[in-house]
Design a protein around this motif. Structure first.
Motif, PDB file in Angstrom:
ATOM      1  N   GLU A   1       0.825  -1.211   0.000  1.00 17.43           N
ATOM      2  CA  GLU A   1       0.000   0.000   0.000  1.00 17.43           C
ATOM      3  C   GLU A   1       0.860   1.263   0.000  1.00 17.43           C
ATOM      4  OE1 GLU A   1      -3.227   0.466  -0.196  1.00 17.43           O
ATOM      5  OE2 GLU A   1      -3.891  -1.612  -0.148  1.00 17.43           O
ATOM      6  N   LEU A   2       1.972   1.233   0.738  1.00 18.12           N
ATOM      7  CA  LEU A   2       2.847   2.406   0.774  1.00 18.12           C
ATOM      8  C   LEU A   2       3.521   2.639  -0.577  1.00 18.12           C
ATOM      9  CD1 LEU A   2       4.458   2.008   4.311  1.00 18.12           C
ATOM     10  CD2 LEU A   2       2.745   3.699   3.599  1.00 18.12           C
ATOM     11  N   GLY A   3       3.875   1.558  -1.257  1.00 16.97           N
ATOM     12  CA  GLY A   3       4.420   1.695  -2.603  1.00 16.97           C
ATOM     13  C   GLY A   3       3.426   2.352  -3.537  1.00 16.97           C
ATOM     14  N   GLU A   4       2.173   1.961  -3.422  1.00 15.33           N
ATOM     15  CA  GLU A   4       1.113   2.559  -4.251  1.00 15.33           C
ATOM     16  C   GLU A   4       0.903   4.021  -3.889  1.00 15.33           C
ATOM     17  OE1 GLU A   4      -0.346   1.290  -6.797  1.00 15.33           O
ATOM     18  OE2 GLU A   4       0.375  -0.783  -6.623  1.00 15.33           O
ATOM     19  N   CYS A   5       0.978   4.320  -2.588  1.00 15.78           N
ATOM     20  CA  CYS A   5       0.791   5.696  -2.134  1.00 15.78           C
ATOM     21  C   CYS A   5       1.902   6.602  -2.664  1.00 15.78           C
ATOM     22  CB  CYS A   5       0.760   5.721  -0.610  1.00 15.78           C
ATOM     23  SG  CYS A   5       0.381   7.326   0.117  1.00 15.78           S
ATOM     24  N   ALA A   6       3.136   6.115  -2.623  1.00 13.64           N
ATOM     25  CA  ALA A   6       4.255   6.898  -3.140  1.00 13.64           C
ATOM     26  C   ALA A   6       4.076   7.177  -4.628  1.00 13.64           C
ATOM     27  CB  ALA A   6       5.568   6.161  -2.890  1.00 13.64           C
ATOM     28  N   TYR A   7       3.595   6.173  -5.356  1.00 15.23           N
ATOM     29  CA  TYR A   7       3.362   6.334  -6.803  1.00 15.23           C
ATOM     30  C   TYR A   7       2.221   7.325  -7.054  1.00 15.23           C
ATOM     31  CZ  TYR A   7       2.191   5.216 -11.632  1.00 15.23           C
ATOM     32  OH  TYR A   7       1.921   5.304 -12.973  1.00 15.23           O
ATOM     33  N   LYS A   8       1.148   7.195  -6.283  1.00 15.99           N
ATOM     34  CA  LYS A   8      -0.025   8.051  -6.462  1.00 15.99           C
ATOM     35  C   LYS A   8       0.321   9.526  -6.282  1.00 15.99           C
ATOM     36  CE  LYS A   8      -4.474   9.024  -4.171  1.00 15.99           C
ATOM     37  NZ  LYS A   8      -5.406   8.582  -3.084  1.00 15.99           N
TER      38      LYS A   8
END
Length: 476
Positions: A220-227
């Protein structure tokens, strides 16, 4: 045409992409009101520049005979809440130290006033010691982390602020979040900081380290950083015990680096602290992703974690900056990080030289760890070309190297025209200076003495984006 705010004349020392340490004497540098460097020219062009940029030559601030400007130093890894116990509890190894000292202290930052008091102190202290950019870990508490961002912005420090994320903590169960809360609060933190429109303070995605995070949280944190297109910071391969624990928790991953990589947490905006035991395969992934390492030599030694072979990482073309890692490191000053980085390199040199001698003595042709022979007598270079880090290389790591590690080298790191003026005015002859100078001392030796012997008493002024932030204005 941009109006000129400051014009300085004297000696400037910085690093470039082709030179670890360039000493530039009798030059004139001008900044605009946005803090960017407008010109950097030989002082012989002073009158021409005054006419071109429309400034009065009487307004030029001329440096003293032995004074010089150097770029502001960049701390690529520091735990702001741990400043509360800096210089204590150093008798335990990493994981014990976290459980006994770190987690109980950080847990108290649910009280915003406790946080405010410590955060105000750490920002003032880092600035006073020449840290113009800091990459901070805060705690799991969103509101306290916002306080840290407010304080860094008020004092004018360039900073990345990380609300720590951790949904697993067997060592101190009180200090933990649920996966859902960690993501929700991280997004709230990011949205609030973006809404404040700070000039030079940014949020950074901060999984504490793999041991304290579930696979779901890392994803989820990887996705948040990308978002949100954000920077990322964490720890990696700091100690053998940590690496062993990661391998137990994350089945199906090739190594520690793979845990972050497969969860989209290794990007060209990622900085990972320590990396003492990264393999060549892992360093290759770092290079391919553009991720960087924060070298924290004081902490590595203080917690008996290990040594990072900086020379090896650089040979893999991995970006490296320096970190104090307060409070695993007991010094707030990047001057200490410079010194410890050089000392660590010398320790590695001595170990390799000894291994080479031992193997030659027993007639063993197979050398351990790739060591191929004895050290050259009188030279800090082994026969396999391992060279000790020079003070000039360490100077680069603390300045331009740090900006590269944080992917802000287009903004700061040296005195290139167009970059923001983050700088330290160094006075080797300051009152009560910790070292002496003599009439025959060269500019190069003045720098070297400051790096090895100097402290905040020699830092006459600190500038961030052209703003003089130290001495502190009365309203701060």
């Amino acid at each position: 045409m941009d109006a000129v705010q400051h014009v300085f004349k004297g000696t400037f020392i910085h690093s470039t992409t082709s030179c670890d340490c360039e000493i530039i004497e009798n030059h004139i540098l001008g900044t605009d009101h946005a803090g960017k460097i407008l010109f950097f020219e030989d002082a012989q062009k002073q009158s021409i520049l005054a006419q071109k940029w429309g400034f009065d030559e009487s307004s030029i601030q001329e440096l003293g005979k032995n004074e010089f400007f150097m770029p502001g130093m960049i701390d690529t890894h520091i735990h702001a809440p741990q400043y509360a116990f800096i210089g204590t509890g150093m008798e335990r190894p990493l994981l014990e130290w976290l459980a006994h000292t770190t987690f109980p202290t950080e847990d108290t930052y649910s009280d915003v006033e406790i946080a405010r008091n410590i955060y105000d102190s750490v920002v003032r202290r880092t600035l006073k010691n020449g840290t113009t950019t800091a990459c901070y870990f805060a705690t799991i508490h969103t509101d306290a982390s916002i306080v840290l961002a407010d304080i860094t912005s008020r004092y004018g420090q360039r900073a990345f602020i990380g609300k720590v994320c951790m949904d697993r903590n067997d060592a101190y169960e009180k200090y933990c979040e649920t996966t859902e809360d960690s993501i929700k609060e991280t997004e709230r933190f990011v949205e609030i900081l973006k809404g404040k429109n700070y000039d030079r303070v940014k949020p950074i995605i901060t999984p504490r380290f793999a041991i304290s995070c579930s696979e779901g949280l890392l994803t989820e944190l990887g996705e948040c950083a990308y978002k949100y297109d954000l920077h990322i910071q964490s720890h990696i391969s700091e100690s053998p015990a940590e690496i062993k624990e990661v391998s137990k928790l994350f089945h199906g991953y090739k190594n520690y680096t793979d845990v972050y990589n497969r969860n989209k947490l290794l990007t060209n905006k990622t900085v990972m602290a320590h990396g003492c035991y990264l393999t060549s395969e892992e360093l290759k992934i770092f290079r391919e992703r553009g991720a960087s390492i924060s070298h924290c030599p004081n902490s590595n030694i203080s917690l008996c974690s290990g040594h990072l072979d900086v020379r090896n990482a650089l040979s893999h073309r991995v970006k490296i900056g320096l970190g104090t890692d307060v409070a695993g490191g007991y010094s707030i000053s990047l001057l200490d990080a410079i010194r410890k980085a050089i000392e660590t390199s010398k320790i590695i040199f001595m170990e390799r030289s000894k291994n080479g001698r031992d193997n030659n003595e027993i007639g063993n042709e197979k050398k351990p760890n790739g060591i191929n022979g004895d050290a050259q007598i009188g030279s800090m270079e082994t026969e396999n070309n391992f060279k000790v880090l020079s003070y000039k290389e360490a100077f680069r790591l603390a300045t331009l190297g740090g900006s590269e590690a944080l992917s802000i080298d287009h903004i700061t790191g040296n005195f290139k025209v167009g970059k923001e003026f983050d700088a330290l005015l160094i006075n080797p002859e300051a009152q009560d200076s910790p070292f002496d100078n003599f009439s025959h001392t060269s500019r190069e030796d003045l720098l070297q003495r400051f790096l090895y012997l100097g402290d905040d008493r020699n830092i006459k002024a600190v500038y961030v984006a052209g703003r003089c932030v130290v001495p502190f204005p009365k309203n701060t």
